[in-house]
Design a protein around this motif. Sequence first.
Motif, PDB file in Angstrom:
ATOM      1  N   ALA A 142     -10.058 -21.210  -1.266  1.00 14.55           N
ATOM      2  CA  ALA A 142      -9.080 -21.124  -0.176  1.00 14.55           C
ATOM      3  C   ALA A 142      -8.247 -19.855  -0.293  1.00 14.55           C
ATOM      4  N   ALA A 143      -7.808 -19.528  -1.498  1.00  9.14           N
ATOM      5  CA  ALA A 143      -7.000 -18.324  -1.676  1.00  9.14           C
ATOM      6  C   ALA A 143      -7.825 -17.065  -1.441  1.00  9.14           C
ATOM      7  N   VAL A 144      -9.047 -17.042  -1.950  1.00  4.04           N
ATOM      8  CA  VAL A 144      -9.893 -15.860  -1.775  1.00  4.04           C
ATOM      9  C   VAL A 144     -10.250 -15.657  -0.310  1.00  4.04           C
ATOM     10  N   ALA A 145     -10.394 -16.739   0.443  1.00  5.45           N
ATOM     11  CA  ALA A 145     -10.661 -16.610   1.873  1.00  5.45           C
ATOM     12  C   ALA A 145      -9.508 -15.903   2.576  1.00  5.45           C
ATOM     13  N   VAL A 146      -8.280 -16.186   2.156  1.00  5.48           N
ATOM     14  CA  VAL A 146      -7.120 -15.499   2.739  1.00  5.48           C
ATOM     15  C   VAL A 146      -7.103 -14.035   2.306  1.00  5.48           C
ATOM     16  N   VAL A 147      -7.435 -13.772   1.046  1.00  2.00           N
ATOM     17  CA  VAL A 147      -7.557 -12.384   0.578  1.00  2.00           C
ATOM     18  C   VAL A 147      -8.504 -11.609   1.481  1.00  2.00           C
ATOM     19  N   ASP A 148      -9.655 -12.193   1.761  1.00  5.22           N
ATOM     20  CA  ASP A 148     -10.652 -11.517   2.589  1.00  5.22           C
ATOM     21  C   ASP A 148     -10.150 -11.293   4.014  1.00  5.22           C
ATOM     22  N   LYS A 149      -9.418 -12.259   4.555  1.00 10.15           N
ATOM     23  CA  LYS A 149      -8.880 -12.117   5.910  1.00 10.15           C
ATOM     24  C   LYS A 149      -7.856 -10.982   5.977  1.00 10.15           C
ATOM     25  N   VAL A 150      -7.001 -10.901   4.961  1.00  8.29           N
ATOM     26  CA  VAL A 150      -5.988  -9.844   4.953  1.00  8.29           C
ATOM     27  C   VAL A 150      -6.656  -8.479   4.853  1.00  8.29           C
ATOM     28  N   ASN A 151      -7.630  -8.354   3.976  1.00  8.32           N
ATOM     29  CA  ASN A 151      -8.320  -7.067   3.838  1.00  8.32           C
ATOM     30  C   ASN A 151      -9.055  -6.679   5.112  1.00  8.32           C
ATOM     31  N   ALA A 152      -9.635  -7.673   5.782  1.00  9.12           N
ATOM     32  CA  ALA A 152     -10.328  -7.383   7.038  1.00  9.12           C
ATOM     33  C   ALA A 152      -9.340  -6.940   8.111  1.00  9.12           C
ATOM     34  N   ALA A 153      -8.149  -7.542   8.099  1.00 11.88           N
ATOM     35  CA  ALA A 153      -7.158  -7.223   9.131  1.00 11.88           C
ATOM     36  C   ALA A 153      -6.511  -5.866   8.915  1.00 11.88           C
ATOM     37  N   THR A 154      -6.331  -5.473   7.659  1.00 10.28           N
ATOM     38  CA  THR A 154      -5.638  -4.201   7.386  1.00 10.28           C
ATOM     39  C   THR A 154      -6.587  -3.038   7.177  1.00 10.28           C
ATOM     40  N   GLY A 155      -7.783  -3.325   6.673  1.00  7.10           N
ATOM     41  CA  GLY A 155      -8.699  -2.257   6.300  1.00  7.10           C
ATOM     42  C   GLY A 155      -8.278  -1.514   5.045  1.00  7.10           C
ATOM     43  N   LEU A 156      -7.255  -2.022   4.350  1.00  8.28           N
ATOM     44  CA  LEU A 156      -6.726  -1.330   3.174  1.00  8.28           C
ATOM     45  C   LEU A 156      -7.428  -1.728   1.878  1.00  8.28           C
ATOM     46  N   GLY A 157      -7.907  -2.955   1.823  1.00  7.42           N
ATOM     47  CA  GLY A 157      -8.596  -3.427   0.637  1.00  7.42           C
ATOM     48  C   GLY A 157      -7.699  -3.662  -0.561  1.00  7.42           C
ATOM     49  N   ASN A 158      -6.384  -3.786  -0.339  1.00  9.78           N
ATOM     50  CA  ASN A 158      -5.475  -3.937  -1.481  1.00  9.78           C
ATOM     51  C   ASN A 158      -4.993  -5.367  -1.695  1.00  9.78           C
ATOM     52  N   ALA A 159      -5.522  -6.334  -0.943  1.00 14.75           N
ATOM     53  CA  ALA A 159      -5.217  -7.736  -1.226  1.00 14.75           C
ATOM     54  C   ALA A 159      -6.133  -8.222  -2.338  1.00 14.75           C
ATOM     55  N   ARG A 160      -5.570  -8.954  -3.289  1.00 15.85           N
ATOM     56  CA  ARG A 160      -6.306  -9.425  -4.450  1.00 15.85           C
ATOM     57  C   ARG A 160      -5.938 -10.880  -4.749  1.00 15.85           C
ATOM     58  N   ASP A 218       0.825  -1.210   0.000  1.00 18.51           N
ATOM     59  CA  ASP A 218       0.000   0.000   0.000  1.00 18.51           C
ATOM     60  C   ASP A 218       0.857   1.257   0.000  1.00 18.51           C
ATOM     61  N   ARG A 219       1.977   1.211   0.686  1.00 20.65           N
ATOM     62  CA  ARG A 219       2.854   2.390   0.749  1.00 20.65           C
ATOM     63  C   ARG A 219       3.395   2.772  -0.622  1.00 20.65           C
ATOM     64  N   ILE A 220       3.489   1.806  -1.540  1.00 16.96           N
ATOM     65  CA  ILE A 220       4.003   2.124  -2.875  1.00 16.96           C
ATOM     66  C   ILE A 220       2.883   2.124  -3.924  1.00 16.96           C
ATOM     67  N   GLY A 221       1.642   2.087  -3.470  1.00 16.11           N
ATOM     68  CA  GLY A 221       0.516   2.116  -4.391  1.00 16.11           C
ATOM     69  C   GLY A 221       0.294   0.822  -5.135  1.00 16.11           C
ATOM     70  N   ALA A 222       0.647  -0.308  -4.507  1.00 18.88           N
ATOM     71  CA  ALA A 222       0.557  -1.617  -5.163  1.00 18.88           C
ATOM     72  C   ALA A 222      -0.505  -2.481  -4.508  1.00 18.88           C
ATOM     73  N   VAL A 223      -0.886  -3.534  -5.208  1.00 17.96           N
ATOM     74  CA  VAL A 223      -1.768  -4.550  -4.647  1.00 17.96           C
ATOM     75  C   VAL A 223      -0.924  -5.733  -4.181  1.00 17.96           C
ATOM     76  N   LEU A 224      -1.459  -6.462  -3.214  1.00 15.18           N
ATOM     77  CA  LEU A 224      -0.846  -7.697  -2.740  1.00 15.18           C
ATOM     78  C   LEU A 224      -1.619  -8.855  -3.345  1.00 15.18           C
TER      79      LEU A 224
END
Length: 279
Positions: free
Chosen positions: A172-190, A146-152
């Motif tokens: 399984a992968a999308v569930a991890v995407v959702d967990k990361v976005n919930a944890a960061t609040g950034l919404g940049n996991a894809r 997020d600091r460099i304007g990128a997606v994870l």
Amino acid sequence: MGFADQRFDVNLSILFTELPLLQRPAAAAAAGFTAVELWWPWVDTPAPERSELTALGKAIEDAGVRLTGLNFYAGRLPGPDRGALSVPGDESERFRSNIDVAAGFAESLGCTALNALYGNRVDGVDPAEQDALALENLVLAARAADRIGAVLLIEALNRVESPHCPLVSAPAAVAVVDKVNAATGLGNARFLMDLYHLSMNGEDLPQVIASYVDRTGHVQIADNPGRGAPGTGSLPLEELLDRLGKAGYEGWIGLEYKPGDRPSSEAFDWLPRAARAAR
């Protein structure tokens, strides 16, 4: 729509590997491509000498190609490791020490997608402990991206080639995407939708596209069987990419296939030269 309507990049960690690393960007450009992606090129170290980073960056810039995607450190790839961030001990520490190095290199070249590969399950370690470690490290990676304007990007592999990896399905992968976005609040996991891996898992690819295109940040392709170029197997890749486009996907399509028993420069005959340069 069809192949000619997509934006393709070439993965220089699986194509043009008959050449030294620093010659591969120019070879991709000579084949007509304007964009490339890479696995972490230094499999033995998460933090190579600054001179090595500079040399690779210069090779990419001198070739006139864009770096569209980069993996964080993932151990020996290709090889048995398949990832590092969920492996307790040295590998997890290596991943952490790589986060700022990889993000800095990506930023220097305008790269806006960073792929973080989950690690294998480890005998004698509670899977829940590995998953907690993975989430902790993915949160750090998402914040750096997020600091460099990128997606994870978070990718599903296939259980045939990676039997010890827990992310071997799109859900399984999308569930991890959702967990990361919930944890960061950034919404940049894809989600990184690799059609080869998903096909190896026997997934319904049209349904995967319909269900997850809105959470997909990158797509990679290879034919199945064989992980070769489109047309060497039986996957209807042109039809699948057409579905992606009609569903709203406008991102890059990474060519992550093996060239077979020929030079990589000869492995693109399925794609007209005029369609290789990103528009």
